[in-house]
Design a protein around this motif. Sequence first.
Motif: not given
Lengths: 153, 153, 153, 153
Positions: A25, A29, A66, A70, B29, B52, B60, B62, B66
Amino acid sequence: MDKTKRVPIEVAGAQLVAAFNKTPYLTFNQMEMRFEDDTIRCYLDARRELVGNTHFNILHGGVAATMLDSIAGIVAMLELYRRNQGTLSEQHKKMARLATVDLRVDYLAPGRGKQYIANAEVIRMGRKGCTMRMEMVNDEGKSIAMGIATFAY
Amino acid sequence: MDKTKRVPIEVAGAQLVAAFNKTPYLTFNQMEMRFEDDTIRCYLDARRELVGNTHFNILHGGVAATMLDSIAGIVAMLELYRRNQGTLSEQHKKMARLATVDLRVDYLAPGRGKQYIANAEVIRMGRKGCTMRMEMVNDEGKSIAMGIATFAY
Amino acid sequence: MDKTKRVPIEVAGAQLVAAFNKTPYLTFNQMEMRFEDDTIRCYLDARRELVGNTHFNILHGGVAATMLDSIAGIVAMLELYRRNQGTLSEQHKKMARLATVDLRVDYLAPGRGKQYIANAEVIRMGRKGCTMRMEMVNDEGKSIAMGIATFAY
Amino acid sequence: MDKTKRVPIEVAGAQLVAAFNKTPYLTFNQMEMRFEDDTIRCYLDARRELVGNTHFNILHGGVAATMLDSIAGIVAMLELYRRNQGTLSEQHKKMARLATVDLRVDYLAPGRGKQYIANAEVIRMGRKGCTMRMEMVNDEGKSIAMGIATFAY
């Protein structure tokens, strides 16, 4: 990361960054971790795909979430290694098990800029979990979002 | 959305969904909003890119953040329209200005499954802002994450 | 506070503190606001009544939450006055209407000590609301709790 | 609570409530836990001392935070007992060590009423911690505040 012996923090940091930068991920991104100034930061260049509000051309809130989640995770791992409470083997188990329990993001300014940079710091490091504080700024140093996250390990 | 006259909620919902599904970060996404059962839900099929934690093959955090932020925003807009406090023109201004102030995500179970579905409900709707409660489940109905978000408009 | 003309910040601060210190729940808890070093802090002496865990003799988490919510509110009011966006009359309306929308407290260390001191800072000040960051330390300077609160006005 | 043998949940609940109701900060606030309908709720009668905003005669936000933190803690203990993962002795250790890691309170309506009642439910119960969801209503059933808390044990 070498699990049998202790390496200097900059070696551990470089290994962590190399491993994290393969996370699907994050590569999707195009977020990039870098070990610098004795800590780790996360970098992201602005792109059309990351927009959440096309009318005002603002970054989607999920992008900040995100990045903050992270960077908190990797800096928590680095700090677990640095503090080295318990045996090295226990530290590695904790690092592998580390999971976000909850995350709060405060959106402070519209997400605009050419690049976004996120950093994190430990505010509590316990035996079974830690609390991290994070911030995302743009390339002009403007604070876009702050966050707090609780991790378990 | 037609800004000059009032349309039935299912028409307003369909228009909102059509507009939201063009959001760059949602199409990136592959998250998809659908109006169904008098509300809006967000759907996402599991993909390698969304992982993730490759060791345990977990979504993940995130991604959940989202989805929860996005579903909260669109459902808040739909509810603003439905409740129609003030004039329609005021409602449209509120809907256009709607911005996430803060977001909390609680990670309840490892993000595993073939599909993820997120929903949202209003728990406070004030004159200048609202509070939303969200949940993301997988295709087996297991709760993966819950969230709370405060919006201003 | 004099609503018709602008007074120096230390006069406004002293007036705010005098008014806040009459709040029933603060006097009940014996929490005391003080204007000092150009800001306001909240002081509380440890007492048996404030204990939440008798086994370990630790402060109840609600005490920290109460201090952090209170200090965030009064410092937000002081900052609204200091920044004086809009007319003074508008500022006073905002100050009177100020209400906590949400509050997060992170408990960082067991609440032990002879005295607790809380401070707050603005991290976002918008037209209709603000976000505050707070910290409570004990008399040895140890951080017991941190907080984030969103206010509307 | 008898630590050597297993008692029915209503006996465990009654013992927990009796112990909790001696907590100094709860007796100081006159908050009372009651075991009823197979769960525990927290009751508080409105009093002048609990007011945070004298102009509008509204409950201090710290009162809601205190009730929500407390009810989450006791219901988490009850659920640890009910689920009885691991040995009874391990359960008791967990119950004794239970500590709030973080707390979020959402203020949904001005705190007005003759009485306030708080309840809690588990939304995640893990090996080392749990996540609780709480609500405080007034005597008319109006929702005044909701909360989420993460605990470690």
